[in-house]
Design an enzyme around this catalytic site. Structure first.
Site, PDB file in Angstrom:
ATOM      1  N   ASP A  45      22.086   8.139  33.031  1.00 36.77           N
ATOM      2  CA  ASP A  45      21.683   9.142  34.022  1.00 36.77           C
ATOM      3  C   ASP A  45      22.261  10.513  33.680  1.00 36.77           C
ATOM      4  OD1 ASP A  45      24.319   8.534  34.694  1.00 36.77           O
ATOM      5  OD2 ASP A  45      23.951   8.346  36.847  1.00 36.77           O
ATOM      6  N   ASP A  64      25.241   8.658  28.815  1.00 38.90           N
ATOM      7  CA  ASP A  64      26.332   7.772  29.223  1.00 38.90           C
ATOM      8  C   ASP A  64      25.799   6.339  29.386  1.00 38.90           C
ATOM      9  OD1 ASP A  64      24.889   8.099  31.558  1.00 38.90           O
ATOM     10  OD2 ASP A  64      26.633   8.404  32.837  1.00 38.90           O
ATOM     11  N   SER A  94      28.746   3.911  35.661  1.00 42.72           N
ATOM     12  CA  SER A  94      28.411   5.178  35.029  1.00 42.72           C
ATOM     13  C   SER A  94      29.287   5.432  33.801  1.00 42.72           C
ATOM     14  CB  SER A  94      28.516   6.305  36.058  1.00 42.72           C
ATOM     15  OG  SER A  94      27.973   7.501  35.556  1.00 42.72           O
TER      16      SER A  94
END
Length: 576
Positions: free
Chosen positions: A307, A303, A144
């Site tokens: 998401d 990012d 992430s």
């Protein structure tokens, strides 16, 4: 035990020469201990760690072992489970393509069909692909918004949401059953293709996903007619969002989109940003310079796995103000509910979902539309689980969900936060308010504050790594539980919710209630009149996080009150 593990990895020819050489160079006993005292934790649907050799690090051998655990679980579903298979995506991080291929070929070795994206794709598209292809599970290789030194592995289940606790525990049990690392080998790629156990996918999934995204527009005609009147600067922050965000905006009618050239292409080093995290204001520096140059209305940033979405809006003085995750979430929720109500398309059983770390302002706004609000634990997997529950039990129709950490979702064809969907809907909302009244999203949030009260939020995290870090976090949480706060920073505490011990208590009445959410090491102190302080150790990072939310009827004094509350809590932490 630690030395035995270290010796195995450093000497056994199963581990490649690069791994053995890296470990043989290690001299620091503490570093050796940290790499081998435990296995990288499989929690909240997957694992995440620093890239390096060792059991407590992220590397291809850990990927193999976790994938084997997943394969052992899928085997319990018989031949039908193997044929349904697993779909795999990955982002732009170091070793993401290699880890994705390792996972696919370990599954193939177990006779399980693996659908592998031909190139990097956003996490929300992986969630969509699980549902679209009717696979039993999904894997995405991503860390992430973490620093470049990290990578991770997330598992999704057949409804497209992150793997639920029951299945996660079964995978963990399978992983722990297998102490032997040496017998886990991937199938040769050409053999996997020959047996049709490795299937490459890509464009056909993109088209199906984008078609679904298109259905979420509330005013599609307005977008197609006037979309060019909204100037957007977009940055994928060197990640996986660039193709789908641009295509989704273009198909909606937004063609005045400029992509930051220095951040357009995938880059595992994230060269232009210290952290590829749209929550951090400095992440917008390059995009902001282009926005000033071009007089853009809006800056959007996804990012690395796309998401999450960060947003900055042009203010009246020409500067760009970054919205918080709470502000963007409330604006989107207000727009969706308000427009559907005006058009007569808001269902009678409409419901929204947010996390307990997200602003109470959302609850007030939803109630003003007579819409049910569900609060869940921190983590989008719990929002997805609640959507699934609504569908199964028929008590609600999902309209929108969000968490304060820049995660948003509309629609039910994805079961995770989705930066692409959020980008399109925020662009649409910005256009709608611009065309109808010449307002910006900053004007909209100010109108909401004027009606419901002013909220300000902040966060503070402490990074506590290794064995000592875990012990320290446990001590901090134990200490906070022992204090029984009646006020924090001069604001009366109305209620404490302890999600570890699963009870809530109102101080004024002494009333104690049982909490129905799953057990989690979280403390939430709710203030009289709105706002809260919350403490929780992170499930994916070596951090303990503190969330602050303050409400006042007027803007004046908000910052000072927030500062007092923060100082009070952080002084208690320092006592430990």
């Amino acid at each position: 035990m630690i030395q035995e593990r270290y010796k195995l990895w450093a000497e056994n020819p199963y581990f490649d020469e690069e791994t053995r050489a890296e470990l043989s160079r290690l001299q620091d006993p503490k570093e050796i201990e940290d790499r081998f005292y435990t296995d990288l934790e499989f929690g909240t649907g997957g694992l995440r760690g620093i890239l390096a050799a060792g059991r407590n690090r992220m590397n291809k051998y850990v990927v193999r072992k976790v994938t084997q655990g997943l394969a052992d679980l899928i085997a319990e579903y018989g031949q039908r489970g193997r044929e349904r298979g697993v779909v795999i995506a990955y982002d732009s991080r170091r070793f993401s393509p290699e880890f994705a291929r390792e996972a696919a070929l370990v599954l193939a070795r177990n006779g399980i069909k693996a659908y592998l994206f031909e190139s990097l794709r956003p996490t929300p598209e992986l969630s969509f692909a699980v549902r679209h292809l009717h696979t039993l599970a999904g894997i995405v290789i991503t860390a992430s918004h973490n620093p470049k030194e990290y990578n991770g592995y997330k598992v999704y289940w057949e409804d497209g949401g992150q793997v639920p606790p029951e299945q996660a525990n079964r995978i963990l049990a399978k992983i722990q059953e297998r102490e032997d690392w040496l017998g886990i080998e991937p199938l040769a790629e050409d053999e996997a293709r020959r047996q049709k156990l490795l299937v490459m996918i890509g464009e056909e999934i993109d088209r199906a996903y984008l078609k679904k995204v298109q259905t979420l527009s509330i005013h599609p005609e307005l977008n197609l007619k006037s979309g060019n009147k909204l100037k957007i600067i977009y940055t994928p922050l060197h990640g996986a969002g660039t193709m789908l965000v641009r295509k989704a905006l273009a198909q909606a009618g937004f063609h005045s989109v400029f992509v930051v050239p220095e951040q357009e292409k995938p880059d595992s080093e994230f060269t232009t940003v210290p952290f590829p995290n749209p929550e951090i204001p400095s992440t917008f520096d390059l995009a902001r310079s282009y926005a000033l140059e071009q007089g853009a209305d809006l800056i959007l940033a996804t990012d690395p796995d796309a998401d999450r979405l960060g947003v900055a809006v042009r203010a009246g003085d020409g500067s760009y103000v970054q919205l918080t995750g709470n502000q963007a979430g409330v604006i989107l929720m207000h727009y969706i509910l308000g427009q559907k109500q005006a058009l007569g398309t808001l269902p009678a059983k409409a419901a929204v979902i947010k996390t307990i770390a997200s602003t109470d302002l959302a609850d007030e706004v939803a109630r003003s539309f007579k819409v049910k609000v569900e609060n869940v634990l921190t983590g989008f997997k719990f929002i997805a689980e609640k959507v699934h529950e609504m569908e199964e039990e028929g008590w609600g129709q999902f309209q929108f969900g969000f968490e304060e950490s820049y995660g948003y979702l509309a629609g039910t064809f994805v079961r995770d936060k989705d930066g692409i969907i959020a980008a399109v809907l925020l662009a649409e909302a910005a256009l709608y308010y611009k065309i109808n009244g010449g307002r910006t999203l900053l004007d909209v949030i100010e109108d909401i504050y004027t009606r419901f009260g002013y909220y300000i939020e902040d966060q503070k995290s402490f990074t506590l790594e290794g064995i000592e870090g875990k012990e320290q976090m446990a001590k901090i949480m134990h200490h906070l539980r022992s204090l029984e706060f009646r006020e924090i920073g001069g604001i009366p505490v109305e209620r404490i919710d302890d999600y570890e011990q699963r009870f809530g208590k109102r101080w004024e009445t002494g009333e104690v209630s049982i909490l129905t959410l799953p057990r989690s090491d979280v403390l939430r102190f709710s203030f009289r009149g709105g706002g809260f302080v919350m403490a929780r150790p992170s499930g994916t990072e070596p951090k303990i996080k503190f969330y602050f939310s303050i409400k006042e009827e007027k803007r004046e004094g908000l910052e000072e009150t927030l500062q007092r509350v923060k100082e009070d809590i952080l002084a208690r932490v320092q006592e430990v």
